[in-house]
Design an enzyme around this catalytic site. Sequence first.
Site, PDB file in Angstrom:
ATOM      1  N   TYR A  79       2.581   7.142  -1.112  1.00  0.00           N
ATOM      2  CA  TYR A  79       2.493   5.745  -0.697  1.00  0.00           C
ATOM      3  C   TYR A  79       1.511   4.975  -1.577  1.00  0.00           C
ATOM      4  CZ  TYR A  79       1.335   1.688   2.202  1.00  0.00           C
ATOM      5  OH  TYR A  79       1.111   0.410   2.658  1.00  0.00           O
ATOM      6  N   SER A 103      -1.613  -2.690  -0.774  1.00  0.00           N
ATOM      7  CA  SER A 103      -2.401  -2.013   0.254  1.00  0.00           C
ATOM      8  C   SER A 103      -3.708  -1.540  -0.369  1.00  0.00           C
ATOM      9  CB  SER A 103      -1.632  -0.800   0.802  1.00  0.00           C
ATOM     10  OG  SER A 103      -2.467   0.041   1.585  1.00  0.00           O
TER      11      SER A 103
END
Length: 249
Positions: free
Chosen positions: A153, A143
């Site tokens: 995350y 990501s």
Amino acid sequence: MTDDRSRVAFITGGARGIGRTFADALVADGHRVVLADASVPDAEIAAAELGADRALAAYCDVADEDSVRAAVDATVDRFGGIDILINNAGRHLMSWSRPVTDVTTEAWRDILDVNVLGIVNCARACRPHLRAAGDGAILSVSSVSGFTSTDVYGVTKLAVRGLTVALAKAFADDGIRVNCLAPGPMDTAAALADLPDELLTEFIENKQLIRRQGRTADLVGAMRFFCSPESSFVTGETLIVGGGFPLRV
């Protein structure tokens, strides 16, 4: 893809979102796919839509080595081997976009088991089959958060980039290439339901250079490249597909 040989792709989290988009594209190219997903009903629906001769639904909890091995064995029993591993499964909702000390150790272990160790489990289980294929390819999904975020995350997605390099080196002698995609915010149902509208709008308008919503279809060209012989001289790389964010020199 440029070659006309039907290949077999093992796609974790393949029943929905990015994984399903990749499965659709690969089947359209004449390849076969395994929708390795923790949700069997969703995987079975997707497999039925793609066609029983081209798609297999397999239960797979990437955090559980036994589950991964069983899904890999089912794939080999059905299709004879594995040419491509796409590590797409992951924890990715806003509940993980928190400072690293604001999440319990138990929660940390949960996301690490899926986002990081899940890739290790799948790579280990698929390795002999990718080696036997002669031109095996692994593609993991990171990501843009792995470049810029300092939350839970983002740290796990930074680890995915590190694993890409480590696996590329470890698997090089097996003739297996390992690469990575780092998408920006995509139009998956889960992401759109979870991301606050104001946060998404701010990201698109003030961070991206291409000021529109990212679409899972925007990832397909890169996926095809990394999983095909066209990228036979590329390994250990991460490609950002984020509308111009973040910029790097």
